[in-house]
Design a protein around this motif. Structure first.
Motif, PDB file in Angstrom:
ATOM      1  N   PHE A  89      -0.832   8.564  11.775  1.00  0.00           N
ATOM      2  CA  PHE A  89       0.372   8.909  10.432  1.00  0.00           C
ATOM      3  C   PHE A  89      -0.230   8.056   9.178  1.00  0.00           C
ATOM      4  N   ASP A  90      -0.663   9.195   8.650  1.00  0.00           N
ATOM      5  CA  ASP A  90      -0.565   8.853   6.888  1.00  0.00           C
ATOM      6  C   ASP A  90       0.175   8.662   6.412  1.00  0.00           C
ATOM      7  N   ASP A  91      -0.546   7.502   5.315  1.00  0.00           N
ATOM      8  CA  ASP A  91       0.502   7.293   4.536  1.00  0.00           C
ATOM      9  C   ASP A  91       1.103   5.884   4.404  1.00  0.00           C
ATOM     10  N   GLY A  92       1.913   5.933   5.615  1.00  0.00           N
ATOM     11  CA  GLY A  92       2.651   4.522   5.188  1.00  0.00           C
ATOM     12  C   GLY A  92       4.003   4.785   5.256  1.00  0.00           C
ATOM     13  N   SER A 216      -6.699   1.536   6.895  1.00  0.00           N
ATOM     14  CA  SER A 216      -6.649   1.792   5.361  1.00  0.00           C
ATOM     15  C   SER A 216      -6.569   2.971   5.253  1.00  0.00           C
ATOM     16  N   HIS A 217      -5.773   3.319   4.407  1.00  0.00           N
ATOM     17  CA  HIS A 217      -5.939   4.851   3.971  1.00  0.00           C
ATOM     18  C   HIS A 217      -6.513   4.488   1.911  1.00  0.00           C
ATOM     19  N   SER A 218      -7.120   3.789   1.843  1.00  0.00           N
ATOM     20  CA  SER A 218      -7.319   3.194   0.647  1.00  0.00           C
ATOM     21  C   SER A 218      -6.327   1.850  -0.026  1.00  0.00           C
ATOM     22  N   THR A 220      -4.773   2.615  -3.259  1.00  0.00           N
ATOM     23  CA  THR A 220      -3.561   3.773  -3.735  1.00  0.00           C
ATOM     24  C   THR A 220      -3.678   4.281  -4.013  1.00  0.00           C
ATOM     25  N   HIS A 221      -4.854   5.216  -2.665  1.00  0.00           N
ATOM     26  CA  HIS A 221      -4.700   6.367  -2.564  1.00  0.00           C
ATOM     27  C   HIS A 221      -5.185   7.704  -3.721  1.00  0.00           C
ATOM     28  N   PRO A 222      -6.185   7.113  -4.307  1.00  0.00           N
ATOM     29  CA  PRO A 222      -6.766   7.971  -5.587  1.00  0.00           C
ATOM     30  C   PRO A 222      -8.001   9.034  -4.835  1.00  0.00           C
TER      31      PRO A 222
HETATM   32 ZN   LIG Z   1      -2.295  10.449   2.425  1.00  0.00          ZN
END
Ligand SMILES: [Zn+2]
Length: 314
Positions: A89-92, A216-218, A220-222
């Protein structure tokens, strides 16, 4: 608005193939393992009812295992019984804590949540969603004026986002700041908050490690490839450190924001994570690079989900 004929026919074929067990047989015949990608549940993308129905389908026909186990099997060249599936699941989003985690626990299914600690810390939304919502409150006349002031050829939100995705990081941040400045009075609706609010640290800490693994999805999602190397490393390695420090649990996998990467990005990812997932749509093969693992976008209905398991680009 009625669906075009082609889409309607597609739905009928997916439904028949699902009901007759053809989709499942095709997936088994194809072999390989699969990593499913979800985002929001109970938001615009997918509601809880078809999500549950999809999980029931997976439970009946496949073996849902943690992403880490799938990666180990893949690296050892083992298994590939053609029935292993990992859920990601992406983005949290907050609804992962309030809606998804309890459902997964009920179904006894493990999953990995890819989250952005920098956004959690600052209580921000993913920048693209923030922009869409903010620009929606500006009147067309004001938008025209604003676009002219900024030197944009037009103010179409999606075209603007596309252009911003290609900008160097500093320029993109400055652009976002100008839009925030212009929309100071922005107050998100309850629906938007339900859809886009991210989990808090407390909610994230409360997730049962028995079922939920954090990746981790980074920070701050840049757009990682648009950043200077030092900032890129901070987004990739720093996000892991921050998550591990705040949550006291290991963070071993990474998910590329917007599925976007280049050589410099993957090199830092390799040094800091055991595995990483992309948005290349296909099953995982034995020869795949553990730091560029393909996925399959999980669909709204079980019949489309079953179809995409063997036809990921549908
Ligand atoms: Zn994302």
């Amino acid at each position: 608005m009625s669906l075009p004929l082609k889409a309607r026919l597609g739905r009928i074929i997916h439904a028949l193939s699902y009901a007759g067990g053809i989709s499942t047989r095709m997936t088994r015949r194809q072999g390989g393992m699969r990593i499913l990608m979800y985002h929001n549940i109970d938001g615009a993308e997918l509601s809880a009812k078809p999500f549950r129905a999809g999980l029931s389908y997976l439970r009946r026909n496949f073996s849902v295992i943690p992403l880490g186990e799938l990666v180990r099997k893949q690296e050892q060249g083992k298994s590939v019984a053609g029935n292993e599936v990992a859920l990601t699941f992406d983005d949290g989003y907050r609804n992962l804590a309030t809606v998804v985690a309890p459902i997964l626990q009920e179904y006894k299914m493990p999953a990995t949540f890819f989250v952005c600690p920098g956004l959690i810390e600052n209580r921000q939304w993913i920048w693209t969603q923030d922009l869409r919502e903010r620009l929606a409150i500006i009147s067309p006349v004001q938008l025209d004026q604003f676009a002219a002031e900024q030197g944009w050829p037009d103010w179409d939100v999606e075209r603007l986002i596309l252009r911003m995705r290609k900008m160097p990081q500093q320029e993109r941040l400055a652009q976002c700041e100008r839009i925030r400045e212009r929309t100071k009075h922005f107050a998100p609706s309850r629906n938007s908050r339900n859809e886009f609010d991210l989990m808090t640290w407390e909610e994230l800490s409360g997730l049962d490690p028995k079922w939920i693994t954090i990746g981790s999805h980074s920070a701050t999602h840049p757009i990682l490839s648009s950043m200077p190397l030092g900032e890129m490393a901070q987004e990739i390695a720093g996000s892991r450190e921050m998550l591990e420090r705040r949550l006291g649990r290991p963070v071993e996998s990474f998910c590329y924001p917007n599925g976007e990467y280049n050589e410099a990005v993957t090199e830092i990812v390799r040094r800091n994570y055991t595995a990483a997932v992309t948005t290349e749509w296909r099953a995982v093969g034995l020869k795949d690079d553990a730091h560029l693992l393909p996925r399959i976008s999980a669909a709204g209905t079980p019949s489309l989900l079953a179809w995409r398991m063997f036809r990921p680009s549908a």
